[in-house]
Design a protein around this motif. Structure first.
Motif, mmCIF file in Angstrom:
data_model
loop_
_atom_site.group_PDB
_atom_site.id
_atom_site.type_symbol
_atom_site.label_atom_id
_atom_site.label_comp_id
_atom_site.label_asym_id
_atom_site.label_seq_id
_atom_site.Cartn_x
_atom_site.Cartn_y
_atom_site.Cartn_z
ATOM 1 N N ILE A 44 52.438 -2.730 -10.264
ATOM 2 C CA ILE A 44 51.858 -3.247 -11.113
ATOM 3 C C ILE A 44 52.597 -3.356 -12.351
ATOM 4 C CG2 ILE A 44 49.966 -3.283 -13.141
ATOM 5 C CD1 ILE A 44 47.871 -2.797 -11.224
ATOM 6 N N ARG A 45 53.005 -4.687 -12.908
ATOM 7 C CA ARG A 45 53.942 -4.399 -14.475
ATOM 8 C C ARG A 45 53.681 -5.325 -15.225
ATOM 9 N NH1 ARG A 45 55.227 -0.357 -11.644
ATOM 10 N NH2 ARG A 45 57.687 -0.354 -10.836
ATOM 11 N N ASP A 46 54.311 -5.438 -16.370
ATOM 12 C CA ASP A 46 53.414 -6.128 -18.126
ATOM 13 C C ASP A 46 52.058 -6.517 -17.733
ATOM 14 O OD1 ASP A 46 56.723 -6.217 -18.151
ATOM 15 O OD2 ASP A 46 56.679 -7.957 -16.576
ATOM 16 N N TYR A 47 51.769 -5.563 -17.378
ATOM 17 C CA TYR A 47 49.738 -5.804 -17.436
ATOM 18 C C TYR A 47 49.529 -6.065 -19.517
ATOM 19 C CZ TYR A 47 50.117 -0.521 -18.969
ATOM 20 O OH TYR A 47 50.242 0.666 -19.152
ATOM 21 N N VAL A 48 48.797 -6.670 -19.467
ATOM 22 C CA VAL A 48 47.625 -6.557 -20.911
ATOM 23 C C VAL A 48 46.736 -6.621 -20.478
ATOM 24 C CG1 VAL A 48 46.914 -8.173 -22.657
ATOM 25 C CG2 VAL A 48 49.415 -8.808 -21.575
ATOM 26 N N ARG A 49 45.639 -5.290 -21.257
ATOM 27 C CA ARG A 49 44.801 -4.266 -20.847
ATOM 28 C C ARG A 49 43.502 -5.197 -21.914
ATOM 29 N NH1 ARG A 49 41.989 -1.720 -24.345
ATOM 30 N NH2 ARG A 49 42.973 -1.036 -27.082
ATOM 31 N N ASN A 50 42.419 -4.915 -21.123
ATOM 32 C CA ASN A 50 41.043 -5.907 -21.195
ATOM 33 C C ASN A 50 41.127 -4.480 -22.382
ATOM 34 O OD1 ASN A 50 40.461 -7.707 -20.279
ATOM 35 N ND2 ASN A 50 39.837 -7.184 -18.265
ATOM 36 N N PRO A 51 39.984 -4.776 -23.921
ATOM 37 C CA PRO A 51 39.587 -3.612 -24.578
ATOM 38 C C PRO A 51 37.922 -3.813 -24.237
ATOM 39 C CG PRO A 51 39.813 -6.767 -25.772
ATOM 40 C CD PRO A 51 40.011 -6.080 -24.513
ATOM 41 N N VAL A 52 38.873 -2.294 -23.722
ATOM 42 C CA VAL A 52 36.936 -1.416 -24.153
ATOM 43 C C VAL A 52 36.346 -0.920 -24.574
ATOM 44 C CG1 VAL A 52 38.792 1.111 -24.311
ATOM 45 C CG2 VAL A 52 36.606 0.575 -22.224
ATOM 46 N N GLU A 53 36.671 -1.256 -26.675
ATOM 47 C CA GLU A 53 36.712 -1.392 -26.799
ATOM 48 C C GLU A 53 35.480 -2.510 -27.539
ATOM 49 O OE1 GLU A 53 39.925 0.320 -27.869
ATOM 50 O OE2 GLU A 53 39.881 -1.786 -27.530
ATOM 51 N N ASP A 54 35.726 -3.661 -27.295
ATOM 52 C CA ASP A 54 34.819 -4.899 -26.662
ATOM 53 C C ASP A 54 33.194 -4.341 -25.773
ATOM 54 O OD1 ASP A 54 36.523 -5.721 -28.828
ATOM 55 O OD2 ASP A 54 37.305 -7.048 -27.009
ATOM 56 N N LEU A 55 34.215 -4.466 -24.946
ATOM 57 C CA LEU A 55 33.018 -3.568 -23.921
ATOM 58 C C LEU A 55 31.750 -2.405 -24.387
ATOM 59 C CD1 LEU A 55 32.416 -3.905 -20.371
ATOM 60 C CD2 LEU A 55 33.606 -1.511 -20.333
ATOM 61 N N LEU A 56 32.322 -1.750 -24.604
ATOM 62 C CA LEU A 56 31.328 -0.929 -25.340
ATOM 63 C C LEU A 56 30.463 -0.883 -26.317
ATOM 64 C CD1 LEU A 56 33.528 2.734 -24.748
ATOM 65 C CD2 LEU A 56 31.813 2.057 -23.435
ATOM 66 N N ILE A 57 31.681 -2.036 -27.135
ATOM 67 C CA ILE A 57 30.015 -2.656 -28.506
ATOM 68 C C ILE A 57 29.403 -3.227 -27.825
ATOM 69 C CG2 ILE A 57 29.866 -4.756 -29.904
ATOM 70 C CD1 ILE A 57 32.796 -3.774 -31.038
ATOM 71 N N GLN A 58 29.572 -4.050 -25.763
ATOM 72 C CA GLN A 58 28.360 -5.073 -25.499
ATOM 73 C C GLN A 58 27.727 -3.926 -25.082
ATOM 74 O OE1 GLN A 58 30.455 -8.329 -23.300
ATOM 75 N NE2 GLN A 58 28.703 -9.539 -22.494
ATOM 76 N N TYR A 59 28.021 -3.102 -24.594
ATOM 77 C CA TYR A 59 27.207 -2.815 -23.752
ATOM 78 C C TYR A 59 27.190 -1.043 -24.240
ATOM 79 C CZ TYR A 59 27.482 -6.862 -20.444
ATOM 80 O OH TYR A 59 27.935 -8.132 -20.303
ATOM 81 N N PRO A 60 26.628 -0.580 -25.323
ATOM 82 C CA PRO A 60 26.220 0.083 -26.045
ATOM 83 C C PRO A 60 25.626 1.366 -25.169
ATOM 84 C CG PRO A 60 24.637 -1.203 -26.750
ATOM 85 C CD PRO A 60 25.771 -2.543 -25.781
ATOM 86 N N HIS A 61 25.274 0.598 -24.438
ATOM 87 C CA HIS A 61 24.230 2.407 -23.023
ATOM 88 C C HIS A 61 25.304 2.721 -21.709
ATOM 89 C CE1 HIS A 61 21.141 1.333 -25.475
ATOM 90 N NE2 HIS A 61 20.175 0.241 -25.527
ATOM 91 N N ILE A 62 26.645 2.323 -21.859
ATOM 92 C CA ILE A 62 26.842 2.957 -20.977
ATOM 93 C C ILE A 62 27.422 4.524 -21.132
ATOM 94 C CG2 ILE A 62 29.647 2.883 -20.174
ATOM 95 C CD1 ILE A 62 29.529 0.078 -20.379
ATOM 96 N N ARG A 63 26.495 5.675 -19.909
ATOM 97 C CA ARG A 63 26.906 6.772 -19.692
ATOM 98 C C ARG A 63 28.340 7.554 -19.865
ATOM 99 N NH1 ARG A 63 20.925 7.211 -17.797
ATOM 100 N NH2 ARG A 63 23.126 7.799 -16.002
ATOM 101 N N CYS A 64 28.933 6.800 -18.640
ATOM 102 C CA CYS A 64 30.375 7.749 -17.621
ATOM 103 C C CYS A 64 31.359 6.102 -17.570
ATOM 104 C CB CYS A 64 29.715 7.715 -17.128
ATOM 105 S SG CYS A 64 30.908 8.744 -16.192
#
Length: 79
Positions: A44-64
């Motif tokens: 894997i090279r030249d990756y663009v990450r998905n923003p985990v911040e957005d995931l945690l905002i959308q799903y605030p009950h994620i525990r792990c």
């Protein structure tokens, strides 16, 4: 997921998804896009990450959050 949730290796894809849903487990890709030669994550090279911040905002009950490899962990920690 096989060893963590005790899912048999021979189970078909739809049944694996059913087990994940029953156990309230979601799957999410750390990388939104990348270049990979072949199927190995080591290439894997030249990756663009998905923003985990957005995931945690959308799903605030994620525990792990668990990563399935060092590159995913590194991509996640770039937040």
């Amino acid at each position: 997921m096989e060893s963590v949730l005790n899912i048999p290796a021979h189970m078909d894809y739809q049944d694996r998804i059913r087990v994940l849903l029953e156990k309230n487990v979601g799957l999410w890709d750390v990388f939104g896009s990348c270049f990979r030669k072949g199927s190995s994550d080591a290439t894997i090279r030249d990756y663009v990450r998905n923003p985990v911040e957005d995931l945690l905002i959308q799903y605030p009950h994620i525990r792990c959050i668990a990563c399935n490899g060092r590159l995913a962990e590194r991509g996640l920690s770039e937040s």
